[in-house]
Every structure is written in C-alpha cells, then in structure tokens.
Write a protein that holds these residues in place. Structure first.
Motif, mmCIF file in Angstrom:
data_model
loop_
_atom_site.group_PDB
_atom_site.id
_atom_site.type_symbol
_atom_site.label_atom_id
_atom_site.label_comp_id
_atom_site.label_asym_id
_atom_site.label_seq_id
_atom_site.Cartn_x
_atom_site.Cartn_y
_atom_site.Cartn_z
ATOM 1 N N GLU A 34 0.822 -1.212 0.000
ATOM 2 C CA GLU A 34 0.000 0.000 0.000
ATOM 3 C C GLU A 34 0.855 1.260 0.000
ATOM 4 O OE1 GLU A 34 -2.922 2.249 2.993
ATOM 5 O OE2 GLU A 34 -3.208 0.093 2.900
ATOM 6 N N LYS A 35 1.977 1.247 0.793
ATOM 7 C CA LYS A 35 2.865 2.411 0.847
ATOM 8 C C LYS A 35 3.420 2.715 -0.542
ATOM 9 C CE LYS A 35 4.480 1.744 5.582
ATOM 10 N NZ LYS A 35 5.659 1.577 6.426
ATOM 11 N N TYR B 27 2.188 1.833 -3.360
ATOM 12 C CA TYR B 27 1.074 2.267 -4.221
ATOM 13 C C TYR B 27 0.799 3.763 -4.038
ATOM 14 C CZ TYR B 27 -3.685 2.532 -6.012
ATOM 15 O OH TYR B 27 -4.811 2.892 -6.688
ATOM 16 N N ARG C 190 -1.275 6.375 6.853
ATOM 17 C CA ARG C 190 -1.057 5.113 6.137
ATOM 18 C C ARG C 190 -0.535 3.986 7.027
ATOM 19 N NH1 ARG C 190 4.163 6.814 2.415
ATOM 20 N NH2 ARG C 190 5.677 6.943 4.099
ATOM 21 N N GLN D 88 -8.903 -0.652 -8.442
ATOM 22 C CA GLN D 88 -7.779 -1.255 -7.718
ATOM 23 C C GLN D 88 -7.786 -0.850 -6.247
ATOM 24 O OE1 GLN D 88 -3.925 -0.242 -9.272
ATOM 25 N NE2 GLN D 88 -2.815 -1.453 -7.749
ATOM 26 N N MET D 89 -8.051 0.456 -5.985
ATOM 27 C CA MET D 89 -8.080 0.941 -4.605
ATOM 28 C C MET D 89 -9.230 0.305 -3.818
ATOM 29 S SD MET D 89 -7.368 4.904 -5.618
ATOM 30 C CE MET D 89 -7.782 5.632 -4.046
ATOM 31 N N THR E 208 -10.104 -2.619 -3.671
ATOM 32 C CA THR E 208 -9.779 -3.935 -3.095
ATOM 33 C C THR E 208 -9.199 -3.789 -1.698
ATOM 34 O OG1 THR E 208 -7.536 -3.911 -4.035
ATOM 35 C CG2 THR E 208 -9.292 -4.865 -5.401
ATOM 36 N N ASN E 209 -8.955 -2.532 -1.280
ATOM 37 C CA ASN E 209 -8.369 -2.256 0.031
ATOM 38 C C ASN E 209 -9.478 -2.213 1.090
ATOM 39 O OD1 ASN E 209 -7.420 -0.707 2.313
ATOM 40 N ND2 ASN E 209 -5.660 -0.092 1.084
ATOM 41 N N ARG F 139 -9.414 -1.469 4.185
ATOM 42 C CA ARG F 139 -9.367 -0.270 5.035
ATOM 43 C C ARG F 139 -10.161 0.874 4.400
ATOM 44 N NH1 ARG F 139 -4.565 2.924 7.363
ATOM 45 N NH2 ARG F 139 -4.164 3.226 5.175
ATOM 46 N N PHE F 140 -9.986 1.043 3.103
ATOM 47 C CA PHE F 140 -10.689 2.111 2.395
ATOM 48 C C PHE F 140 -12.197 1.864 2.413
ATOM 49 C CE2 PHE F 140 -6.809 3.031 -0.581
ATOM 50 C CZ PHE F 140 -6.141 3.607 0.491
ATOM 51 N N SER G 55 -15.491 -3.045 -9.330
ATOM 52 C CA SER G 55 -15.558 -2.766 -7.890
ATOM 53 C C SER G 55 -16.942 -2.311 -7.439
ATOM 54 C CB SER G 55 -14.538 -1.690 -7.520
ATOM 55 O OG SER G 55 -14.917 -0.449 -8.085
#
Length: 610
Positions: A2-3, A5, A101, A126-127, A129-130, A132-133, A156
């Motif tokens: 993630e970092k 990214y 982060r 893509q984001m 799939t996180n 946390r988000f 998504s």
C-alpha cells in the motif's frame, strides 16, 4: 504494497497537477485539432459515466450555503485535477490519507471530518480492493453525506452494494475523467447514461439516474462552436499590453452558452516578475463592486417589495431628511441622474491626528497595513459631507460614486445588516463564489491577492488586499461603490446567473423580469440600466467595444477591470488586471486592451455561427 502504491500515486498526482494547466488553458497557443480530439474524449467520458444511488436527488449538489465540503485523497493518481475542478464550484478542502497510512484503520481521518457535512471521495477499482478504504467509506457514510467517484471498468461496484450514497462511475481512469466527474457532481455536465450490463445484485442493467445542467461547464472552445485558434488573438493582445506597461499581469475568462472555454492568466503580480498571475488570483474589482454587490442587493430588495425605486432617499435614510438629497428618488440614484457631484477626494482632508500607525479604541478603522483612521471619521465627517453636497445636475447623467454610498446606506437600513454580510449570505456563499467578498486579507494570504498601487502619497505602502479607492478605504474597506475582491471564475458564476435571467445551480436568485429591468436601458438621457453600464448607441464611441451588441451590459473598474455580458452571443467576458501598479497608468485605455480582446472574442464567436 500500500505504501508503494500511495507513493507511486503521489508521483502521478504531481504529473496530473501539471496537466491541470492544459485544462485551465495556460498561456500557450491552442490547437484546434488537438482540442477537437479532447472534446471527443470529454464527450465520451460524459456519455459513458453513470450516476447511481441518486434516489434523493443529491446530485447535482444544491444548497451550497448549507454544506461544508471536503475531498478525501486515498491515493487517487489524478487527485489534483479532481480537486481543482471541485473548487470551481464550491470551497472544497482536501484531506489526505497519506499521513494515516501506518495506522490499522482510518478512524483518525474520519475524526478529522467533524467540521464537514459533505465528503467527496474518488476511488479506483484497484483501490477498492483495500478493506481499510471500504471500511472508512462505509463508516463515514453513516454520519455524513458522501459522494463517491469510482474510476475503472466497474468491477468494484459490487463492493458498494450496501452503500446508499450517490456514486458517479466513469469507466475511464485518467486525468480527463478526473475533470469530468466533478462537473457531473455539481451540475456542469448532465448525467445521462444507465448501466448497460449487470455489475452486481444492486447495480443491474438499466440502473442509473439522469440529471440536467445547472452550473458552468469547463471545456474547450470547440464545445461552443468556437475554433481555439481564433482565440489566440487574445494572447497576442494581452502580450502587447503587458509589454506596453498597461498592467503587469492580466487574467481573461470567456464563457459561451454556459461553458467556460477560455481562462488564462498572463504576466506577474508586479513588474519585478517574481510571482506569476494565476487564474485563481483575487483582484480589486473597484467600480465593478457597484453591480456585483450593491446592485444585486437592490434588486433583491425591490423584488421583495422592501425598496421602491420611485421613493425618495429621505424615506429610507433619516439623516438625509434635512439635506439636499431628501427629495431625490432611488431610481435617479441608480441611473446616476441624481445630480450628485462625481467624487469627493476625502483623503485630501486628512490632517495630522486623524490617523495612527497602530490600532486603538481611538483609531479602530484599518485603512491599510499600519494605517488606522480615527473613530467616527466616516460617520462624523465623510457622510455628512456627502449628504450635504450640492445637487447641481439633477436629471442629467453624471457618473458619481456618491450614488452607491447612498445605496449602501439604504440597503443596510432595510436589511439591518452590513452590506458585506448581506451579499455573502444571499449571493456569494450559496453560489459557490468562495473567493468573493470585501476585506480579503481577513480570509486569504497576500500571495493570493494581486497588489494594486504602491501608494506613496496617502497610505505610504504597497496596497495588498486593501481597497485602492481612497474613500472606500477610509470607510474601512467596505463601500457600495468599491471594496469588493474576487477571482475570474467567481465573476463568471455571478454573470452567468444574470445571463440565465436569475437562476443558477438549481436555485432562483432573481425573477427574469428583475434582471431584464435592471440590465436593459432605463434612461432617456444616457445608455445606462439601473446600476449597470451598457452598450453605447453612439457608434463613434465603440463602447464597450466595436462589435458589442446592443444587448451588452456590464461595467468597468478603475483598477483595470472589465465585466461584460452579451445575451445575443451567450457571452460572459471577464477581464482582470492591476493597471494601477506600481502607479496609475493610462496605457490600458490608450492601447484599447479591453475592447480589442472583447472584439477578438466576438469575431471568434460570430465566425463559429457561420
């Protein structure tokens, strides 16, 4: 992962920020073919984007005055472009998830949203799939109004089946899409597509909501049938003006048919060429204050039946009843036919002891940096001098600043509010004009405000965010005839409202008849409307420009400002400069910069009609 990214996205974001210049039309020659291709791309994005979950009609966003906006950067590559476009419609702050982060959740970021009502979040497939988000978005949506902008192929969308907040989905994930979606959110572009296939249990084929255009669109000239290359003449005229010392910098904006097709900044804040002008810079509007602050206040009060144009001044202003002004009616004042003398140089009356370099109870009124005028200077000296000035030319047209001091006082008597607060509450805040207002130094840094005169006679300082007009300055910076500051985009919003006959952003501010009355010719002895300046029927004057139509209305400002609306062409033309820096220069007028630009615009529009 993630970092890495987010760091990669920061780099892409920097590149995207540079690309914004292309969208805001930076000072380089425009290419017709290139812009035709861009228009195709913009149109494709707009026509393929889908608005979901809009059962409540939240998009396009309305009632801006009731909302506090924030845009969340979760690492979206084109965040700079996205935020830049949002801020053309409203004051949208930006918060980044980058500093959170390393935390397991984004609870601290959610906590930082406590002052905001409306949260706008761009996210890619893509984001999404996180986890946390997704948890963050779900959590915030329980407490705030959320608008989600989703970019990518749509895989998504199923992640948001439990979300009831509006989603604007674009199948494209690029810089152009990042500049189109904010316009759909705020009504600059209509949502008109539905889903063509099933994406999830909730987002099925045929899902989607349609909207209408309610605000300005930001696009290329070709979108309004104007060839980009025909507007290159503007660049040449401006370059000539700056080289000829007409002004150290200039900003020009053109809106046609509700579309901003040209918005460029040229030159620098001053002739030392240190700080380049930006399209977001804030200028001293001088007399354009008359039609952007005082006149709309009068229009609103006339509509409400609280102010009558044919009632005398003394009816509204008790102090005027035993003065020569008493019997003059408001209509005469608005037409500059009241017989007032044009101007009183109040700064020439200042004596030692009238001012101080520091503020105190005895010297409370700030006129400029390190210049404070004594208490009561306006009410005890300036106002009585105006009220008792001789009436010499009643019935004939004599342009006078005193007229708008009078109208400000009438507005404040009726509304029981200071004019600066009244216009903010009734017009600028609900319209999204977040740079516009009096006393800009109270809200903005000096770097955002274009300096005017290096005043070595009266205030002995460079004026940065303090009104140039001496009388308005001595009144504390807020006057009916001068003192308003704004950027070009804000002015485009307000004058598009007038071109729309009183409606903007899905809200009605004036009745069409009110706009028509005030902006059309209302005098038998001059070209004027009520408050507004207009096209001059004496064609030898070529005013405001040779090709301007007879419907054209607007105003100019002493500091080098011009605002003109031509309903016959669907045109809003904004010209901003600081021709009084470092000292007053007549070159802007001698070189006919403002009218020549207006005619270049008119020719380009007329050519596009053929």
């Amino acid at each position: 992962m993630e970092k890495k990214y987010m760091r990669t996205n920061n780099l892409i974001g920097t590149i995207a920020a540079c690309l914004i210049l292309i969208f805001t039309l930076s000072a380089c020659a425009q290419d017709h073919k290139q812009n035709e291709n861009r228009l195709k791309n913009i149109t494709t994005i707009a026509n393929s984007s889908v608005l979901l979950n809009n059962q409540q009609g939240f998009v396009p966003v309305t009632k801006l005055a009731d909302k506090k906006f924030v845009s969340i950067n979760l690492g979206f590559a084109y965040q700079s472009s996205f935020d830049s476009l949002l801020n053309k419609y409203a004051d949208v702050k930006s918060l980044s998830a980058e500093k959170y982060r390393d935390s397991a959740t984004l609870n601290d970021l959610a906590d930082d949203l406590k002052y905001y009502t409306t949260v706008i979040i761009p996210i890619t497939d893509q984001m999404a799939t996180n986890g946390r988000f997704l948890n963050f978005i779900s959590d915030v949506a329980k407490h705030k109004d959320v608008v989600l902008a989703v970019f990518g192929d749509g895989k998504s969308l199923g992640s948001f089946d439990n979300l009831n907040s509006p989603i604007v989905w674009s199948p494209q994930n690029n810089n152009e899409a990042a500049m189109v979606i904010p316009q759909i959110i705020f009504g600059g572009i209509a949502a008109q597509q539905t889903l063509s296939k099933v994406f999830s249990g909730k987002y099925t084929a045929g899902s989607g909501f349609k909207t209408t255009v309610t605000r300005l669109k930001y696009t290329v000239p070709e979108d309004a049938n104007v060839n980009s290359e025909d507007l290159n003449e503007i660049d040449k005229i401006v370059a000539e003006g700056i080289a000829g010392k007409a002004s150290p910098g200039m900003v020009v904006l053109v809106a046609k048919d509700g579309k901003v097709i040209y918005n460029k900044a040229f030159g620098y804040h001053t002739y030392d060429n240190v700080m380049p002008d930006k399209v977001t810079d804030i200028f001293d509007l001088a007399s354009v204050t008359k039609i952007t602050a005082t006149t709309p206040s009068v229009m609103r009060l006339v509509e409400e039946g609280k102010l009558k144009l044919d009632t005398n001044i003394g009816y509204y202003i008790p102090r005027a009843r035993n003065t020569p002004m008493n019997a003059i009616n408001v209509r005469e004042v608005m037409l500059h036919q009241a017989g007032f003398i044009p101007y009183i140089p109040f700064h020439n009356y200042i004596k030692e002891g009238d001012y101080a370099r520091d503020s105190s109870a005895a010297f409370p009124t700030k006129v400029a940096d390190r210049y404070y005028i004594r208490k009561g200077f306006f009410s005890d000296f300036m106002w009585p001098k105006m009220l008792n000035s001789p009436i010499k030319t009643r019935g004939t047209y004599v342009y006078s600043d005193i007229s708008m001091y009078v109208m400000q006082d009438i507005v404040e008597h009726i509304t029981q509010k200071p004019e600066e607060q009244y216009v903010l509450d009734n017009f600028y805040t609900p319209l999204g004009m977040h740079s516009t207002g009096y006393l800009p130094r109270n809200r903005f840094s000096k770097d955002q405000i274009i300096p005017t005169e290096d005043d070595q006679v009266f205030r002995k300082t460079l004026l940065e965010g303090y009104v140039h007009d001496q009388g308005a300055a001595l009144k504390g910076g807020v006057a009916g005839h001068a003192g308003l500051f704004a950027n070009a985009n804000d002015l485009a919003i307000y004058y598009q409202l007038l071109l729309n006959k009183g409606t903007y952003g899905g809200e009605q501010y004036f009745k069409p008849q009110t706009v028509e009355t005030f902006t059309s010719k209302q005098s038998n002895v001059s070209r004027r409307g009520l408050g507004f300046d207009r096209w001059d029927p004496d064609l030898t004057k070529k005013y405001p420009s040779e090709l301007a139509s007879s419907q054209t209305f607007g105003h100019t400002g002493y500091t080098g400002i011009g605002v003109w609306v031509d309903p016959s062409r669907g045109l809003v033309y904004i010209f901003l400069s600081n021709r009084v820096n470092p000292t007053v220069s007549e070159q802007l007028g001698r070189m006919n910069i403002r009218p020549r630009i207006q005619d270049a615009i008119n020719r380009a529009i007329d050519k596009g009609k053929k």
